[in-house]
Scaffold this motif. Sequence first.
Motif, PDB file in Angstrom:
ATOM      1  N   ALA A 123       2.750 -10.877  51.066  1.00 52.66           N
ATOM      2  CA  ALA A 123       1.330 -10.373  50.887  1.00 52.66           C
ATOM      3  C   ALA A 123       0.613 -11.250  49.668  1.00 52.66           C
ATOM      4  CB  ALA A 123       1.019  -8.917  50.905  1.00 52.66           C
ATOM      5  N   ALA A 124       1.583 -11.175  48.526  1.00 52.13           N
ATOM      6  CA  ALA A 124       1.017 -11.851  47.580  1.00 52.13           C
ATOM      7  C   ALA A 124       0.991 -13.167  47.420  1.00 52.13           C
ATOM      8  CB  ALA A 124       2.000 -11.438  46.245  1.00 52.13           C
ATOM      9  N   ALA A 125       2.056 -13.797  48.141  1.00 57.83           N
ATOM     10  CA  ALA A 125       1.770 -15.196  48.413  1.00 57.83           C
ATOM     11  C   ALA A 125       0.613 -15.577  49.261  1.00 57.83           C
ATOM     12  CB  ALA A 125       3.099 -15.885  49.066  1.00 57.83           C
ATOM     13  N   LEU A 126       0.299 -14.767  50.183  1.00 59.13           N
ATOM     14  CA  LEU A 126      -0.644 -15.087  51.111  1.00 59.13           C
ATOM     15  C   LEU A 126      -2.109 -14.866  50.491  1.00 59.13           C
ATOM     16  CD1 LEU A 126       0.507 -13.422  54.627  1.00 59.13           C
ATOM     17  CD2 LEU A 126      -0.163 -15.896  54.206  1.00 59.13           C
TER      18      LEU A 126
ATOM     19  N   LEU B 231      -3.779  -7.414  53.676  1.00 59.79           N
ATOM     20  CA  LEU B 231      -3.463  -6.338  54.301  1.00 59.79           C
ATOM     21  C   LEU B 231      -4.189  -5.908  55.441  1.00 59.79           C
ATOM     22  CD1 LEU B 231      -1.470  -4.005  51.652  1.00 59.79           C
ATOM     23  CD2 LEU B 231      -0.557  -5.785  53.442  1.00 59.79           C
ATOM     24  N   ARG B 232      -5.647  -5.910  55.023  1.00 67.19           N
ATOM     25  CA  ARG B 232      -6.778  -5.661  56.192  1.00 67.19           C
ATOM     26  C   ARG B 232      -6.657  -6.499  57.311  1.00 67.19           C
ATOM     27  NH1 ARG B 232      -9.898  -3.775  51.521  1.00 67.19           N
ATOM     28  NH2 ARG B 232     -11.170  -5.993  51.827  1.00 67.19           N
ATOM     29  N   ASP B 233      -6.590  -7.697  56.704  1.00 71.96           N
ATOM     30  CA  ASP B 233      -6.616  -9.122  57.621  1.00 71.96           C
ATOM     31  C   ASP B 233      -5.446  -8.729  58.418  1.00 71.96           C
ATOM     32  OD1 ASP B 233      -8.978 -10.058  56.492  1.00 71.96           O
ATOM     33  OD2 ASP B 233      -7.842 -11.780  55.520  1.00 71.96           O
ATOM     34  N   ILE B 234      -4.239  -8.624  58.336  1.00 74.13           N
ATOM     35  CA  ILE B 234      -3.026  -8.281  58.975  1.00 74.13           C
ATOM     36  C   ILE B 234      -3.221  -7.415  60.179  1.00 74.13           C
ATOM     37  CG2 ILE B 234      -0.550  -7.760  59.034  1.00 74.13           C
ATOM     38  CD1 ILE B 234      -0.777 -10.522  58.136  1.00 74.13           C
ATOM     39  N   GLU B 235      -3.872  -6.228  59.684  1.00 72.09           N
ATOM     40  CA  GLU B 235      -4.216  -5.134  60.586  1.00 72.09           C
ATOM     41  C   GLU B 235      -5.082  -5.660  61.512  1.00 72.09           C
ATOM     42  OE1 GLU B 235      -5.634  -1.859  58.529  1.00 72.09           O
ATOM     43  OE2 GLU B 235      -3.666  -1.300  57.438  1.00 72.09           O
TER      44      GLU B 235
ATOM     45  N   GLU C 220      -6.870 -17.149  48.448  1.00 71.69           N
ATOM     46  CA  GLU C 220      -7.762 -16.825  47.105  1.00 71.69           C
ATOM     47  C   GLU C 220      -8.253 -15.515  47.416  1.00 71.69           C
ATOM     48  OE1 GLU C 220     -10.010 -20.127  46.589  1.00 71.69           O
ATOM     49  OE2 GLU C 220      -8.440 -21.344  45.571  1.00 71.69           O
ATOM     50  N   VAL C 221      -7.775 -14.419  47.786  1.00 70.70           N
ATOM     51  CA  VAL C 221      -8.257 -13.161  48.121  1.00 70.70           C
ATOM     52  C   VAL C 221      -7.264 -12.183  47.326  1.00 70.70           C
ATOM     53  CG1 VAL C 221      -9.465 -13.749  50.209  1.00 70.70           C
ATOM     54  CG2 VAL C 221      -7.071 -12.736  50.403  1.00 70.70           C
ATOM     55  N   SER C 222      -7.813 -10.908  47.542  1.00 68.75           N
ATOM     56  CA  SER C 222      -6.779  -9.761  46.952  1.00 68.75           C
ATOM     57  C   SER C 222      -5.718  -9.199  48.022  1.00 68.75           C
ATOM     58  CB  SER C 222      -7.419  -8.484  46.618  1.00 68.75           C
ATOM     59  OG  SER C 222      -7.923  -7.814  47.863  1.00 68.75           O
TER      60      SER C 222
END
Length: 324
Positions: A21-24, A36-40, A29-31
């Motif tokens: 998640a950190a690498a993504l 995590l919200r995008d993955i959901e 260039e987001v938090s």
Amino acid sequence: MRADRLVSLVLLLRRHGRLSAAALARELEVSTRTVLRDIEALSAAGVPVYAERGRHGGFALLPGFRTELTGLNHDEALALLVAGSRRGAQAFGLGSALASAMLKVVDALPESYRDTAAGAAERLLIDPETDLLSRRLVDEEVPDAIVAEVLRAVFAGHKLQIHYAAVDQSPKWRTVDPIGLVTVRDRGYLLATRSGADRTYRLSRIMAAKELAEPAQRPDRVNLDRAWQERSTRFRTGGDQVTVLVRVHPKRREDLVGTALAVLAEEADADGWLRLEVTFQDPRHAEWALWQLATSAEALTPQWLRDSLRNRAAAIATRYGVSS
């Protein structure tokens, strides 16, 4: 836009296989929370993305998953047109679009070619941040909102209002007819006309910009390269030009000629040095150019230039003189 970010997220996972998640978050260039919200959101939309736990875990797509995500949008197509210069994309506010577009280009390649393309890209470096002398190349900062407004007016063919700060002047509002954008040595310029006269505005000096609904008064087609050359020539031949007679060592001739506007005459002296009559933009330009050549050149005329160089050398000698 979130839709573009979701597409980029899927392409990143397809390209790398698994990313934390950190690498993504760094890539997009987001938090991390946004990732995590995008993955959901992707999972809810039926995209087979799953999490792998552990130290080397992260998010990945089920093997074999493919979908058509390679269509380029308008900004990405523009970014590819300036992709020959990474700094050009940054100057016109297209850096993020360029990154997204290149992801799609790599994704569109046949699978057998992707690793080869990625490996080749690692062996090319364009416009690094420092040169061989470790001098940092400073980019001019232009707010994205200003660049976006200027771009819209240029592409739509509408008049543009700019709050512009000319050199040594307070910012003033101007209404111009935009023609095109040019980037030179990491500096962006707006080519326009104002009341029918050619004008060139440096993007970093535009404090605010607003696209107007009124159509711009400009030709349907334009040759930006020719327009820039013509304006550059007018700039070089204007101002308080000075003519200087110089003696220069042959090994430093190109250094002198490279900084001068024009060479009017040239001949060799008996000692092998060269005597050139050259023009400079103004007195300050002439003094700077001759100072760079140190003892490899001598200004013969005008006298004010000789006096100026002598005074500067005397000031340096005094500063570094032996202390009592």
